[in-house]
Design an enzyme around this catalytic site. Sequence first.
Site, PDB file in Angstrom:
ATOM      1  N   CYS A 211      -2.359  -1.916 -10.114  1.00  0.00           N
ATOM      2  CA  CYS A 211      -2.893  -0.525  -9.836  1.00  0.00           C
ATOM      3  C   CYS A 211      -3.652   0.167 -10.617  1.00  0.00           C
ATOM      4  O   CYS A 211      -3.413   0.282 -11.998  1.00  0.00           O
ATOM      5  CB  CYS A 211      -1.537   0.137  -9.579  1.00  0.00           C
ATOM      6  SG  CYS A 211      -1.950   2.052  -9.173  1.00  0.00           S
TER       7      CYS A 211
ATOM      8  N   MET B 289       0.822  -1.195   0.094  1.00  0.00           N
ATOM      9  CA  MET B 289       0.083   0.006  -0.036  1.00  0.00           C
ATOM     10  C   MET B 289       0.872   1.218  -0.066  1.00  0.00           C
ATOM     11  O   MET B 289       1.646   1.498   0.912  1.00  0.00           O
ATOM     12  CB  MET B 289      -0.896  -0.068   1.207  1.00  0.00           C
ATOM     13  CG  MET B 289      -1.820  -1.036   1.268  1.00  0.00           C
ATOM     14  SD  MET B 289      -2.976  -1.317   2.645  1.00  0.00           S
ATOM     15  CE  MET B 289      -1.583  -1.943   3.877  1.00  0.00           C
TER      16      MET B 289
END
Length: 473
Positions: free
Chosen positions: A108, A26
């Site tokens: 992503c 993250m």
Amino acid sequence: MTECNNEKFNFWKEVLGSPRYIVAPMVDASELPWRLLSRRHGAQLCYTPMLHSSVFCRDPKYRKEGLASTDEDRPLIVQFCGNDPTILLEAANLAQSHCDAIDINIGCPQAIAKRGHYGAYLQDDWDLLKEIVSTLSENCRVPITCKLRIFPEIKKTVEYAQMLEAAGASLLTVHGRTREQKGPLTGLASWKHIKAVREAVKIPVFANGNIQCRQDADRCIEETLVNGVMSAEGNLYNPFLFEGCNPPCWEPALEYLELVQRYPAPSSYIRGHLFKLFHQILCLPENAEERVHLAVHSSMETFKSVVDRLRERYLPYHEGKLVWRTECDDGDYNLKLPPWLCQSYVRSSPEEHINKIQAKQEAMGNVKRDFLDVEGNQVSRKRMKKLKRIARRPNPIVPNVRKGSKLCNTCPNPLGTKCVFTLCRQCCRQKCYQENLDCAGHRNLTKTRRRVAQEFAKKRNEMEDDYLTTNLP
């Protein structure tokens, strides 16, 4: 289920330790102190934040921060993004002695990934992905893994996963959402896609999506037959998720701050974690002051004082000394956790979000608004805003030049007193850019920066040539 690849499963078992509960990579969130906190409370494998491969190769400070770790922080997988096989390989070679595997981010979905042509936006270029995965798997000492998003079609998703496996991936993490499912349109992840991939490939598979508690993780493993489950957002709101408990939010907050004292992290990371841990009670009107303090201050003393004040305010309720009145007291018998306990953030469904936006537009009477210029021609919203700005200030602003000031040779702006070329800042910048010059007065170092960039590129090419000469037969 297909016959497993023993070598790849040995990596999952012997090197990674057969992890079932994994903390996701993250950005600005899975840094070292947070990983250590998560490991202490049930996480068995962690990823670093996504690191940009080209920046990692050229910036020693960025590289040092990205690889920050301890003996307690293992097993560890370092994740990179990028679209150049050579640069990704260089980054992987620099990182491989500090981790147990290298992960390629092809999941992503953010706009920055689209602009940089990496993440989920590589899933349209299978030939490039084959080259990236095969280049790294053939030239790295550690295994190569991939984190990906699904296609709407199960069949295409399975073919995609099989292509990555054939290219040399040792493990796949399948996020059961498409790249369009993000933000308010996130919705539910498809475990059917994940199960189909697990049954079609011979390498270990991790599942990602719909994990808000320990029971979700165990149910996902049971339904999809994956080897492990990864949590991202659920972990941020409750780092004790894999322990199967919901502690009062000040407990993980104080433990995290203690870890930050030992392993410093940027204040923006700390603030982000505290906002998520306290997201329920910070929304209450009585905590408006604490919310402002957390937003505008960056010192450890402020962070600690906010946590202490919230703890003092809600500890009597947690211990049962005071009674917390909830909606259940008014006849709503749905079970709800009190706001001071760590709990997952529950998003509204995409349908609810779309209906809410439409209702708001209908209430304002502008379901679809046409923008017209003065001649009645339809223009875009962006163009209309520019026309309105021009209408408010029809005359260009003339620079306020004091009487007696010297002016630039090419425009009416004031002259830079230290400029080598007796120009204003803007004209000096343009001249340096066009003619490859430096101006010490305005600190326009175009020539110097270009020379440094050329030397860096030359040095990198020489290193690549030396590497190929040394390693190729």
